[in-house]
Design a protein around this motif. Sequence first.
Motif, short mmCIF file in Angstrom:
data_model
loop_
_atom_site.label_atom_id
_atom_site.label_comp_id
_atom_site.label_asym_id
_atom_site.label_seq_id
_atom_site.Cartn_x
_atom_site.Cartn_y
_atom_site.Cartn_z
N VAL A 190 0.84 -1.20 0.00
CA VAL A 190 0.00 0.00 0.00
C VAL A 190 0.88 1.25 0.00
CG1 VAL A 190 -1.67 1.35 1.34
CG2 VAL A 190 -1.97 -1.13 1.09
N LYS A 191 1.90 1.27 0.84
CA LYS A 191 2.80 2.42 0.92
C LYS A 191 3.54 2.63 -0.40
CE LYS A 191 4.63 5.73 3.44
NZ LYS A 191 3.83 6.77 4.10
N LEU A 192 4.03 1.54 -1.01
CA LEU A 192 4.72 1.64 -2.29
C LEU A 192 3.84 2.24 -3.36
CD1 LEU A 192 6.68 -1.75 -2.49
CD2 LEU A 192 7.70 0.52 -2.67
N MET A 193 2.59 1.77 -3.44
CA MET A 193 1.68 2.26 -4.47
C MET A 193 1.34 3.73 -4.26
SD MET A 193 1.15 -0.26 -6.57
CE MET A 193 -0.40 0.05 -7.44
N VAL A 194 1.12 4.11 -3.01
CA VAL A 194 0.79 5.51 -2.71
C VAL A 194 1.99 6.42 -3.03
CG1 VAL A 194 0.25 7.15 -0.86
CG2 VAL A 194 -0.96 4.96 -0.99
N GLU A 195 3.19 5.98 -2.63
CA GLU A 195 4.40 6.78 -2.87
C GLU A 195 4.69 6.92 -4.36
OE1 GLU A 195 7.41 7.53 -0.44
OE2 GLU A 195 5.78 7.83 0.97
N SER A 196 4.26 5.92 -5.14
CA SER A 196 4.47 5.99 -6.60
C SER A 196 3.45 6.89 -7.28
CB SER A 196 4.42 4.59 -7.20
OG SER A 196 3.10 4.05 -7.12
N GLY A 197 2.47 7.38 -6.51
CA GLY A 197 1.48 8.29 -7.07
C GLY A 197 0.15 7.66 -7.43
N GLU A 198 0.00 6.37 -7.13
CA GLU A 198 -1.26 5.69 -7.45
C GLU A 198 -2.36 6.15 -6.50
OE1 GLU A 198 -3.83 4.14 -9.33
OE2 GLU A 198 -1.97 3.17 -10.04
N ARG A 199 -3.53 6.48 -7.05
CA ARG A 199 -4.66 6.92 -6.23
C ARG A 199 -5.88 6.02 -6.41
NH1 ARG A 199 -1.08 8.79 -4.28
NH2 ARG A 199 -0.50 10.97 -3.86
N ASP A 200 -5.85 5.15 -7.38
CA ASP A 200 -6.98 4.25 -7.62
C ASP A 200 -6.98 3.14 -6.58
OD1 ASP A 200 -8.88 2.46 -8.50
OD2 ASP A 200 -8.22 2.47 -10.59
N GLU A 201 -8.00 3.12 -5.71
CA GLU A 201 -8.05 2.13 -4.63
C GLU A 201 -8.12 0.71 -5.16
OE1 GLU A 201 -11.20 3.17 -1.97
OE2 GLU A 201 -10.03 4.74 -0.99
N LYS A 202 -8.78 0.51 -6.29
CA LYS A 202 -8.88 -0.84 -6.88
C LYS A 202 -7.51 -1.33 -7.34
CE LYS A 202 -13.73 -0.67 -8.32
NZ LYS A 202 -14.67 -0.75 -9.46
N ALA A 203 -6.72 -0.43 -7.93
CA ALA A 203 -5.37 -0.81 -8.39
C ALA A 203 -4.47 -1.12 -7.20
CB ALA A 203 -4.77 0.32 -9.23
N ILE A 204 -4.58 -0.32 -6.14
CA ILE A 204 -3.78 -0.57 -4.93
C ILE A 204 -4.19 -1.90 -4.30
CG2 ILE A 204 -3.21 0.27 -2.63
CD1 ILE A 204 -3.72 3.12 -3.67
N ALA A 205 -5.51 -2.15 -4.24
CA ALA A 205 -6.01 -3.40 -3.66
C ALA A 205 -5.51 -4.61 -4.43
CB ALA A 205 -7.53 -3.38 -3.62
N LYS A 206 -5.48 -4.50 -5.75
CA LYS A 206 -5.00 -5.61 -6.58
C LYS A 206 -3.53 -5.89 -6.32
CE LYS A 206 -4.74 -7.25 -11.36
NZ LYS A 206 -5.02 -6.92 -12.78
N ALA A 207 -2.73 -4.85 -6.25
CA ALA A 207 -1.29 -5.02 -6.01
C ALA A 207 -1.02 -5.60 -4.63
CB ALA A 207 -0.57 -3.68 -6.18
N ALA A 208 -1.80 -5.15 -3.64
CA ALA A 208 -1.58 -5.59 -2.25
C ALA A 208 -2.34 -6.88 -1.92
CB ALA A 208 -2.02 -4.49 -1.29
N GLU A 209 -3.06 -7.43 -2.91
CA GLU A 209 -3.85 -8.65 -2.73
C GLU A 209 -4.87 -8.48 -1.60
OE1 GLU A 209 -1.66 -12.32 -2.63
OE2 GLU A 209 -0.18 -11.60 -4.08
N VAL A 210 -5.53 -7.31 -1.61
CA VAL A 210 -6.60 -7.02 -0.67
C VAL A 210 -7.92 -7.19 -1.41
CG1 VAL A 210 -7.68 -5.24 0.79
CG2 VAL A 210 -5.19 -5.45 0.69
N ARG A 211 -8.76 -8.07 -0.91
CA ARG A 211 -9.97 -8.40 -1.65
C ARG A 211 -10.94 -7.23 -1.75
NH1 ARG A 211 -14.78 -12.44 0.38
NH2 ARG A 211 -15.92 -12.56 -1.57
N ASN A 212 -11.12 -6.53 -0.64
CA ASN A 212 -12.11 -5.45 -0.59
C ASN A 212 -11.41 -4.10 -0.76
OD1 ASN A 212 -14.20 -3.71 -0.13
ND2 ASN A 212 -14.66 -4.43 1.94
#
Length: 331
Positions: free
Chosen positions: A249-271
Motif C-alpha cells: 500500500v505504501k509503495l503504491m501511494v508513494e508511486s502516485g497511485e490513487r486508484d483504490e482498486k489498483a492498490i487493492a489488486k497489487a496488495a492482494e486485498v480483496r475489498n
Amino acid sequence: MPVFLFWGEDDYSMQRAIADLRDRTLDPNWASFNYEKIPPDQDDAVIQALNQAMTPPFGMGQRLVWLANTTLCQRCPEDLLAELERTLPAIPEETVLLFTMAGKPDGRIRSTKLLQKHAEIREFGSIPPWKTDLLEKRVKQVAQEVGVKLSPKAVTLLAESVGNDTRQLYTELEKLLLFAESQGGTVDEAAVLALVTATTQNSLQLAEAILRGDTGRAIALVSDLFNRNEPALRIVATLVGRFRTWLWVKLMVESGERDEKAIAKAAEVRNPKRIYFLQKEVRPVSLQGLRESLQVLLELEMGLKQGANERIWMQSKVIALCQLFSRTGIR
C-alpha cells in the motif's frame, strides 16, 4: 479411479480426506483385513504397496493401501519406476491405492508424470495469511460442510480470527453450530466475537503495536499469544502478511497511485474499501521502515526454524521491530 495422490502442508485437512476415503472404501466388518498403511521407513515400502494393491480384498468392500509420506515424487530409482509403470495401469477396481506426501510433487520427473496420468491428485496447501479472499472462501466452504449459516461480517471476522489454521476453523464452526442450533438462524458477527478464540486477531494487534513503536503493548501481546499456546511460526506468518500488505500500500501511494482498486489488486486485498483504512495506517510510517521490517521478520523466522528459544527470540525481534519504527518508521 482407484489411485490417489494427496499432498500439502495442511495435515488436518488431509487427514480428514483420508478418513473419508477410508470410510467410503472399506467395509467396517472387514477393515482389519483390507486396510494397510505402509510407512516410508519400511523396507521396500513402494514394492510392498504395489503388491498389496494387486491383492484382491477379503470378504466385502474394497481394499485400501496407503503409502504414507512417500518421496516417490521427489526421487524415484529406475527399478521402482519400472514397477510403477507396470503396476499402476493394472490396479484392480476393488483396490484403492493412496500416496501421500507433504512436499509438492516435482513435475519434471517421470514418476510424477506417471501419477498425473493414472492418479487423482488433490492438494492440501495452507493458505497464505495475507490472502484474505481465499481465507474467507475457505470459511464459507467449511461452514457449508459443517452446516452453519454465517453472515458476511461473521465470515470476515472468523477468517481474521483463525487465519489458515484448519483445525481451529473446524473446532470454532462446530462450536458455532451448537450456538446456532440453540438460538436458531444465522450466526452473526456478535456471536463470533463472543465465542471464537481470536489468536490471529491478537497477532494482528501485535502488528499494529509494532507499527506504532509501542514496545510495552507489543511485548504484552507476545506473552498473551504464547500463554495461549499459539505457534510461533504462525504468529510470524500473520506478521509477515500484515507488513507485506502495508508495504505494498505504501509503495503504491508513494508511486502516485490513487486508484483504490489498483492498490487493492497489487496488495492482494480483496475489498478495495479497506484501502482507505490501510492508507491511514501507513501514512505516518516511512517506506524505509516497512522495507526493513520484512528483513527483521525474515531473521525472526529463520531463527525459529533453526531452533532458537521461541519466546526469547520472539521478544528480542519484536523489540527490535518496535525500535525500528520508533527510529525510522515515523516521518
